[in-house]
Scaffold this motif. Sequence first.
Motif, short mmCIF file in Angstrom:
data_model
loop_
_atom_site.label_atom_id
_atom_site.label_comp_id
_atom_site.label_asym_id
_atom_site.label_seq_id
_atom_site.Cartn_x
_atom_site.Cartn_y
_atom_site.Cartn_z
N LEU A 239 0.66 -1.23 0.09
CA LEU A 239 0.07 -0.05 0.06
C LEU A 239 0.90 1.25 -0.07
O LEU A 239 0.63 2.52 -0.46
CB LEU A 239 -0.95 -0.23 1.38
CG LEU A 239 -1.92 -1.28 1.34
CD1 LEU A 239 -2.77 -1.19 2.52
CD2 LEU A 239 -2.94 -1.08 0.21
N GLY A 240 2.02 1.20 0.63
CA GLY A 240 2.73 2.43 0.76
C GLY A 240 3.41 2.82 -0.49
O GLY A 240 3.31 3.75 -0.97
N ARG A 241 3.55 1.90 -1.57
CA ARG A 241 3.93 2.10 -2.90
C ARG A 241 3.04 2.70 -3.68
O ARG A 241 3.11 3.57 -4.45
CB ARG A 241 4.40 0.90 -3.63
CG ARG A 241 5.85 0.58 -3.83
CD ARG A 241 6.26 -0.73 -4.47
NE ARG A 241 6.30 -1.62 -3.42
CZ ARG A 241 5.67 -2.84 -3.64
NH1 ARG A 241 5.16 -3.09 -4.76
NH2 ARG A 241 5.55 -3.63 -2.68
N ILE B 197 -8.42 -8.32 -1.64
CA ILE B 197 -9.07 -7.51 -0.61
C ILE B 197 -8.34 -6.15 -0.57
O ILE B 197 -8.92 -5.13 -0.25
CB ILE B 197 -8.96 -8.25 0.52
CG1 ILE B 197 -10.07 -9.42 0.52
CG2 ILE B 197 -9.51 -7.46 1.89
CD1 ILE B 197 -10.06 -10.43 1.87
N ALA B 198 -6.86 -6.18 -0.56
CA ALA B 198 -6.08 -4.95 -0.47
C ALA B 198 -6.62 -3.99 -1.63
O ALA B 198 -6.79 -2.64 -1.24
CB ALA B 198 -4.72 -5.22 -0.46
N ARG B 199 -6.99 -4.50 -2.70
CA ARG B 199 -7.20 -3.79 -3.79
C ARG B 199 -8.61 -2.99 -3.75
O ARG B 199 -8.68 -1.83 -3.89
CB ARG B 199 -6.94 -4.37 -5.08
CG ARG B 199 -7.26 -3.64 -6.29
CD ARG B 199 -6.62 -4.64 -7.72
NE ARG B 199 -7.08 -3.63 -8.74
CZ ARG B 199 -8.68 -3.99 -9.32
NH1 ARG B 199 -9.30 -4.81 -8.77
NH2 ARG B 199 -8.94 -3.44 -10.68
N TYR B 200 -9.55 -4.00 -3.11
CA TYR B 200 -11.00 -3.64 -2.94
C TYR B 200 -10.86 -2.25 -1.84
O TYR B 200 -11.55 -1.06 -2.19
CB TYR B 200 -11.79 -4.66 -2.38
CG TYR B 200 -13.12 -4.20 -2.08
CD1 TYR B 200 -14.17 -3.91 -3.37
CD2 TYR B 200 -13.67 -4.08 -0.86
CE1 TYR B 200 -15.49 -3.91 -2.87
CE2 TYR B 200 -14.78 -3.85 -0.57
CZ TYR B 200 -15.74 -3.49 -1.64
OH TYR B 200 -17.05 -3.56 -1.12
N LYS B 201 -10.02 -2.45 -0.79
CA LYS B 201 -9.93 -1.45 0.25
C LYS B 201 -9.31 -0.27 -0.27
O LYS B 201 -9.59 0.84 0.07
CB LYS B 201 -9.48 -2.01 1.57
CG LYS B 201 -10.23 -2.94 2.01
CD LYS B 201 -11.43 -2.09 2.78
CE LYS B 201 -12.45 -3.38 3.36
NZ LYS B 201 -13.56 -2.53 3.67
N LEU B 202 -8.36 -0.30 -1.13
CA LEU B 202 -7.37 0.96 -1.71
C LEU B 202 -8.55 1.95 -2.39
O LEU B 202 -8.36 3.01 -2.40
CB LEU B 202 -6.31 0.19 -2.27
CG LEU B 202 -5.58 1.22 -3.12
CD1 LEU B 202 -4.90 2.19 -2.14
CD2 LEU B 202 -4.34 0.64 -3.88
#
Lengths: 213, 183
Positions: free
Chosen positions: B40-42, B82-87
């Motif tokens: 996510l930092g990237r 999931i990370a993409r959805y939340k991002l």
Amino acid sequence: MKTDEFVAMLAAGAAPVPPHAAARRLALALCVGLALSLAILWAGYGTRHDLVQAMFWPMFWVKLLFPLAVAAAGFVMLQRLARPGVRLRRAWLGVLLPVLAVWLLALVAWMQAPAEARMALLMGRSWRTCVPSIALIALPVFVAAMAALRTLAPTQPALAGAAAGALAGGVGAAVYALHCHELAAPFIAVWYVAGIALPVLAGAAIGPRLLRW
Amino acid sequence: MRTSDAETVLRGLLLRGLAGDAAAYHAFLRQLAGHLRAFLGRRLFGWPDDVEDLVQECLLAMHNQRHTYQSDQPLTAWVHAIARYKLIDLLRAKAGREALHDPIDDELAVFAESTTEASDARRDLAGLLQTLPERQRLPIVHVKLEGLSVAETAQRTGMSESAVKVGIHRGLKALAARFRNTP
């Protein structure tokens, strides 16, 4: 809160998860919905009186199996869309192909019929009640599938809603077929497909709002 | 750790955690947090303050939705989805908020910095250096641009150390004079 503390808190309250929990929730939703749909049919409509005799007519089976095929494809789509990172692949073909097959059948029947008989084939005697009846019988499955989806994690909510609609519409049309007296392919191609399309569109419309997590 | 190793280790920990091994589950979440922070930092480099919040948001979502992971599925795909959805959720919320206010100096900020300026400066300097005689240019290039010591430069160019110092001194003076003359 520091992430390390947060992680410790999450891990502390973690109960074990039974395998295939997600698949089981959707299957349970289908069973509950189907039971209620059948209850609506028996309470409000009744099965056709010549049901046993009808089982010898091929069009009765077309009317029953085409929506069941759509429902099965909808169920497979639902299983994939409810879990993050699982690809849908070609599952949507399972919804499209039965509809195309029925349309082809209807086209053949339409072309073969004499011009003055065509409108009767299309409208039958119950075109007015067909779509709302299918939608009503589909409703319990639709609600149960959406409720199950809300406890799962669809990352494409509109598509997941549409898949729930395909499952519900397919089940609704198949259950309604036990009551319905129409046997003409053009009637099924238009009104049954419309009855299935209604929950599909409704699911796609409310999915993004209802299925957020 | 290579991706395939991380997949094997994390997946093993998660499966043990789902079966009820609390320690394995704790280790899974802790390692997952590290991977999420990097991932996510990237993607959120413009908003470093939001990274840690989003990491926790993702961890919570994965914890609450852990029953949607099925063991026949690559863990990477599940975590990434999931990370993409939340991002995307976060970026959409940000876009909505940004649209509400219109900072007045935002338009000026577009032209405030430019990456071409740095490369223009390099090109100008090289051009100006070319106008200097070699006994001034080489000391400046070696000492001021490449960071060599005076002694090393003297060795490399065959000049004496004092000649190097004088060359730098006179060369910089000449460059300054030429800068003033160039419009």
